[in-house]
Design a protein around this motif. Structure first.
Motif, PDB file in Angstrom:
ATOM      1  N   ALA A   1       0.840  -1.192   0.000  1.00 25.44           N
ATOM      2  CA  ALA A   1       0.000   0.000   0.000  1.00 25.44           C
ATOM      3  C   ALA A   1       0.876   1.243   0.000  1.00 25.44           C
ATOM      4  CB  ALA A   1      -0.920   0.013   1.221  1.00 25.44           C
ATOM      5  N   LEU A   2       0.321   2.305  -0.520  1.00 22.02           N
ATOM      6  CA  LEU A   2       1.011   3.591  -0.549  1.00 22.02           C
ATOM      7  C   LEU A   2       0.067   4.657  -0.013  1.00 22.02           C
ATOM      8  CD1 LEU A   2       3.509   5.239  -1.359  1.00 22.02           C
ATOM      9  CD2 LEU A   2       2.438   5.582  -3.604  1.00 22.02           C
ATOM     10  N   GLN A   3       0.395   5.201   1.125  1.00 20.62           N
ATOM     11  CA  GLN A   3      -0.361   6.308   1.702  1.00 20.62           C
ATOM     12  C   GLN A   3       0.300   7.603   1.252  1.00 20.62           C
ATOM     13  OE1 GLN A   3      -3.230   6.320   3.582  1.00 20.62           O
ATOM     14  NE2 GLN A   3      -3.135   8.549   3.366  1.00 20.62           N
ATOM     15  N   MET A   4      -0.476   8.427   0.569  1.00 21.56           N
ATOM     16  CA  MET A   4       0.058   9.672   0.018  1.00 21.56           C
ATOM     17  C   MET A   4      -0.626  10.852   0.695  1.00 21.56           C
ATOM     18  SD  MET A   4       0.216   8.645  -4.028  1.00 21.56           S
ATOM     19  CE  MET A   4      -1.557   8.477  -4.184  1.00 21.56           C
ATOM     20  N   ASN A   5       0.136  11.635   1.405  1.00 18.68           N
ATOM     21  CA  ASN A   5      -0.371  12.812   2.105  1.00 18.68           C
ATOM     22  C   ASN A   5       0.244  14.076   1.530  1.00 18.68           C
ATOM     23  OD1 ASN A   5      -1.771  11.085   3.899  1.00 18.68           O
ATOM     24  ND2 ASN A   5      -0.002  10.989   5.283  1.00 18.68           N
ATOM     25  N   SER A   6      -0.365  15.188   1.840  1.00 22.05           N
ATOM     26  CA  SER A   6       0.136  16.490   1.379  1.00 22.05           C
ATOM     27  C   SER A   6       0.415  16.471  -0.124  1.00 22.05           C
ATOM     28  CB  SER A   6       1.408  16.862   2.142  1.00 22.05           C
ATOM     29  OG  SER A   6       1.170  16.908   3.525  1.00 22.05           O
ATOM     30  N   LEU A   7      -0.537  15.972  -0.870  1.00 25.90           N
ATOM     31  CA  LEU A   7      -0.345  15.818  -2.308  1.00 25.90           C
ATOM     32  C   LEU A   7      -0.203  17.159  -3.001  1.00 25.90           C
ATOM     33  CD1 LEU A   7      -2.755  12.850  -2.835  1.00 25.90           C
ATOM     34  CD2 LEU A   7      -0.372  12.891  -3.586  1.00 25.90           C
ATOM     35  N   LYS A   8       0.626  17.153  -4.050  1.00 23.73           N
ATOM     36  CA  LYS A   8       0.899  18.349  -4.832  1.00 23.73           C
ATOM     37  C   LYS A   8       0.502  18.093  -6.288  1.00 23.73           C
ATOM     38  CE  LYS A   8       5.079  19.153  -2.052  1.00 23.73           C
ATOM     39  NZ  LYS A   8       6.552  19.343  -2.104  1.00 23.73           N
ATOM     40  N   PRO A   9       0.215  19.153  -7.033  1.00 24.15           N
ATOM     41  CA  PRO A   9      -0.120  18.957  -8.451  1.00 24.15           C
ATOM     42  C   PRO A   9       0.954  18.179  -9.209  1.00 24.15           C
ATOM     43  CG  PRO A   9      -0.696  21.165  -7.782  1.00 24.15           C
ATOM     44  CD  PRO A   9       0.025  20.551  -6.614  1.00 24.15           C
ATOM     45  N   GLU A  10       2.206  18.323  -8.826  1.00 25.06           N
ATOM     46  CA  GLU A  10       3.277  17.609  -9.513  1.00 25.06           C
ATOM     47  C   GLU A  10       3.297  16.114  -9.189  1.00 25.06           C
ATOM     48  OE1 GLU A  10       3.553  20.398  -7.663  1.00 25.06           O
ATOM     49  OE2 GLU A  10       5.428  20.413  -6.497  1.00 25.06           O
ATOM     50  N   ASP A  11       2.464  15.679  -8.277  1.00 21.32           N
ATOM     51  CA  ASP A  11       2.316  14.249  -8.021  1.00 21.32           C
ATOM     52  C   ASP A  11       1.368  13.592  -9.017  1.00 21.32           C
ATOM     53  OD1 ASP A  11       2.328  15.034  -4.533  1.00 21.32           O
ATOM     54  OD2 ASP A  11       3.980  14.159  -5.681  1.00 21.32           O
ATOM     55  N   THR A  12       0.713  14.393  -9.831  1.00 23.70           N
ATOM     56  CA  THR A  12      -0.204  13.854 -10.827  1.00 23.70           C
ATOM     57  C   THR A  12       0.527  12.936 -11.795  1.00 23.70           C
ATOM     58  OG1 THR A  12      -1.695  15.764 -10.714  1.00 23.70           O
ATOM     59  CG2 THR A  12      -1.725  14.460 -12.741  1.00 23.70           C
ATOM     60  N   ALA A  13       0.033  11.716 -11.916  1.00 27.24           N
ATOM     61  CA  ALA A  13       0.683  10.719 -12.761  1.00 27.24           C
ATOM     62  C   ALA A  13      -0.136   9.437 -12.729  1.00 27.24           C
ATOM     63  CB  ALA A  13       2.100  10.426 -12.256  1.00 27.24           C
ATOM     64  N   VAL A  14       0.240   8.518 -13.595  1.00 30.80           N
ATOM     65  CA  VAL A  14      -0.249   7.158 -13.485  1.00 30.80           C
ATOM     66  C   VAL A  14       0.723   6.407 -12.568  1.00 30.80           C
ATOM     67  CG1 VAL A  14      -0.784   5.005 -14.683  1.00 30.80           C
ATOM     68  CG2 VAL A  14      -1.295   7.209 -15.774  1.00 30.80           C
ATOM     69  N   TYR A  15       0.182   5.791 -11.537  1.00 28.41           N
ATOM     70  CA  TYR A  15       0.987   5.072 -10.562  1.00 28.41           C
ATOM     71  C   TYR A  15       0.907   3.572 -10.846  1.00 28.41           C
ATOM     72  CZ  TYR A  15       1.789   9.275  -7.850  1.00 28.41           C
ATOM     73  OH  TYR A  15       2.203  10.522  -7.442  1.00 28.41           O
ATOM     74  N   TYR A  16       2.079   2.949 -10.883  1.00 25.84           N
ATOM     75  CA  TYR A  16       2.175   1.532 -11.207  1.00 25.84           C
ATOM     76  C   TYR A  16       2.715   0.751 -10.009  1.00 25.84           C
ATOM     77  CZ  TYR A  16       1.713   2.991 -16.070  1.00 25.84           C
ATOM     78  OH  TYR A  16       1.259   3.531 -17.253  1.00 25.84           O
ATOM     79  N   CYS A  17       2.029  -0.305  -9.677  1.00 28.39           N
ATOM     80  CA  CYS A  17       2.531  -1.239  -8.679  1.00 28.39           C
ATOM     81  C   CYS A  17       3.646  -2.062  -9.317  1.00 28.39           C
ATOM     82  CB  CYS A  17       1.397  -2.151  -8.225  1.00 28.39           C
ATOM     83  SG  CYS A  17       1.883  -3.371  -6.988  1.00 28.39           S
ATOM     84  N   TYR A  18       4.672  -2.342  -8.533  1.00 25.24           N
ATOM     85  CA  TYR A  18       5.848  -3.060  -9.017  1.00 25.24           C
ATOM     86  C   TYR A  18       6.192  -4.176  -8.038  1.00 25.24           C
ATOM     87  CZ  TYR A  18      10.889  -3.933  -9.347  1.00 25.24           C
ATOM     88  OH  TYR A  18      12.121  -4.529  -9.418  1.00 25.24           O
TER      89      TYR A  18
END
Length: 114
Positions: A77-94
């Motif tokens: 799991a990935l908990q993402m806090n304090s998100l910024k516009p530059e975090d916009t992306a497609v996120y891929y599990c690896y």
């Protein structure tokens, strides 16, 4: 057959939080993690975690994102806090299995509005 199934993602305002989850099956995984790819950019590392819970984060997300895994359930799991516009992306599990074979999820969109 290795399979990675992601869930979570979506649209959030800057400063908000999102949680991504990934369920893996078909192998024993030594390393699991998340990468992301923004439009027009190369895929980049976000974070990884070993079976022993050793973590590695990109400098851009340190202090804001937290990765966790459950070895018994083969989930990460990935908990993402304090998100910024530059975090916009497609996120891929690896996931990398004990034979060093890499596998990827289908990707989930994260959009952060300003």
């Amino acid at each position: 057959q290795v399979q990675l199934v992601e869930s979570g993602g979506g649209l959030v305002q800057a400063g908000g939080s999102l949680r991504l989850s990934c369920a893996a099956s078909g192998s024993i995984f030594s390393v699991m993690g998340w990468y992301r790819q923004a439009p027009g950019k190369q895929r980049e590392l976000v974070t990884t975690i070993s079976r022993g819970a050793r973590t590695n984060y990109a400098d851009s997300v340190k202090g804001r994102f937290t990765i966790s895994r459950d070895n018994a359930k083969n989930t990460v799991a990935l908990q993402m806090n304090s998100l910024k516009p530059e975090d916009t992306a497609v996120y891929y599990c690896y996931a990398q299995d004990v034979l060093k074979y890499d596998s990827w999820g289908q990707g989930t969109q994260v959009t952060v509005s300003s």
